[in-house]
Design a protein around this motif. Sequence first.
Motif, PDB file in Angstrom:
ATOM      1  N   VAL A   1      57.525 -31.845 -28.126  1.00  0.00           N
ATOM      2  CA  VAL A   1      57.707 -32.962 -27.200  1.00  0.00           C
ATOM      3  C   VAL A   1      59.122 -32.958 -26.637  1.00  0.00           C
ATOM      4  O   VAL A   1      59.339 -33.166 -25.435  1.00  0.00           O
TER       5      VAL A   1
ATOM      6  N   LEU B   1      57.477 -38.956 -23.816  1.00  0.00           N
ATOM      7  CA  LEU B   1      57.513 -38.021 -22.689  1.00  0.00           C
ATOM      8  C   LEU B   1      57.938 -38.774 -21.429  1.00  0.00           C
ATOM      9  O   LEU B   1      57.411 -39.847 -21.129  1.00  0.00           O
TER      10      LEU B   1
ATOM     11  N   ASN C   1      60.436 -32.549 -22.630  1.00  0.00           N
ATOM     12  CA  ASN C   1      61.421 -33.416 -21.973  1.00  0.00           C
ATOM     13  C   ASN C   1      62.648 -32.643 -21.501  1.00  0.00           C
ATOM     14  O   ASN C   1      63.260 -32.991 -20.485  1.00  0.00           O
TER      15      ASN C   1
ATOM     16  N   TRP D   1      49.965 -40.122 -33.290  1.00  0.00           N
ATOM     17  CA  TRP D   1      50.868 -39.381 -32.408  1.00  0.00           C
ATOM     18  C   TRP D   1      51.233 -40.173 -31.153  1.00  0.00           C
ATOM     19  O   TRP D   1      51.986 -39.691 -30.311  1.00  0.00           O
TER      20      TRP D   1
ATOM     21  N   GLU E   1      57.209 -32.847 -32.830  1.00  0.00           N
ATOM     22  CA  GLU E   1      58.426 -33.481 -32.311  1.00  0.00           C
ATOM     23  C   GLU E   1      59.258 -32.476 -31.522  1.00  0.00           C
ATOM     24  O   GLU E   1      59.789 -32.788 -30.442  1.00  0.00           O
TER      25      GLU E   1
ATOM     26  N   PHE F   1      54.165 -39.108 -28.237  1.00  0.00           N
ATOM     27  CA  PHE F   1      53.861 -38.700 -26.867  1.00  0.00           C
ATOM     28  C   PHE F   1      54.236 -39.781 -25.848  1.00  0.00           C
ATOM     29  O   PHE F   1      54.330 -39.492 -24.658  1.00  0.00           O
TER      30      PHE F   1
END
Length: 409
Positions: free
Chosen positions: A185, A220, A189, A213, A182, A217
């Motif tokens: 990711v 994103l 971003n 997952w 997390e 994802f």
Amino acid sequence: MLRWIVFIAIYCIMGFYSLQAIKTASRFPWVYYAFMALGLLVLGNFIYQFTFGDSEGSVLNRPKSYAFGFLIAMLTFEIITIVFLFSEDIFRTFSALIARTFGSSTEFSLPARRRFLSMIAMGIAAIPFGALLYGMYRGKYNFKVLKYDLEFEDLPEGFHNYRITQISDIHSGSFDNRKKIEYAVDLINQQASDVILFTGDMVNNIAQEMVPWKDLFSTLTAKDGKFSILGNHDYGDYVRWETPELKARNLEALKELQKEMGFDLLLNESRYLQKGGDKLALVGVENWGRGGFKKAGDLKKAVSQINKDDFKILMSHDPSHWEDVVIQDEYHYHLTLSGHTHGMQFGIEIPGWVKWSPVKWRYKYWAGIYEELGQYINVNRGFGFLGYPGRVGIWPEITVIRLRKKGLV
């Protein structure tokens, strides 16, 4: 069965030999027994995971990976210790021969081992041993954002300061800590790039690995979208499938997963990215790798819908494709984005000083930015990990590349 017998015999001999350093350095018997128990535990777990506990056939799952990782750490400690012991034993043997030949004694007697040398051997061996354990505990999630500025004379003006975030080699089947993923990711971003490009190996073996997952994802985001290609692990080639139909169905499931996560998967295809009246050609090939890896990539097919003079960014998973095919192609590929090598997940990097990994003996272009014939490649060190469940010195990477037109501020 024979290979297991040979392996166990060699492992036990190495363990017994390295135990001599511990016996010389320590006067406490419990230390010897603890070392022997640890060695047998590591060996037993490895054998169990790859034989009796091997319910998934050829699939390299998390228990197998950790068994392999602990074995590598133990073997590294033993090998380094043995190098010191063997060197000393050669000296001890020559000393005994000289004493027997030229001395007054008629007996052949080896001198005692030197305690300080055994302590040095154990101290040096403990460094990689500890590093490998650290890599399994924390190094594999030590995400780094690496930023590069690349200048081009023929970059369309509309793409001046255009930002690309590249990720590669997710290997979702190896993940075991959701909070760390997390964080990673979110870190992607936070770069707020114009486009996100993923250069292959979403899974280790099967599409199902990505399902837990998928929601993560899917978050994103990039204003010009997310694009992806396939890596060698995405085809399911390392699984013993019961039928070819099951293998084909697995690949289709992975393609559908990528679509559901918002990725535009390029299968020997191209897309145009637009900025006002300017455009940039994004090209994606399937995996093409030297040395026995799948060669599904078709560069000619991928560029069949674009112009030769377009500014081109190529996504190709394996950097050997760039070396063997791309840089000599009649088309000029301004920037190629690859992954695959992982930097072997082990090495030494001090920016501006040292960049080394054993993988350099296999791949000429193995990590970072390279330039040949006026064309650039970035080899991403990978987001995830495979085999050894950790990273030492070569950390998981999020790449941010800013394109700049020469002469513009």
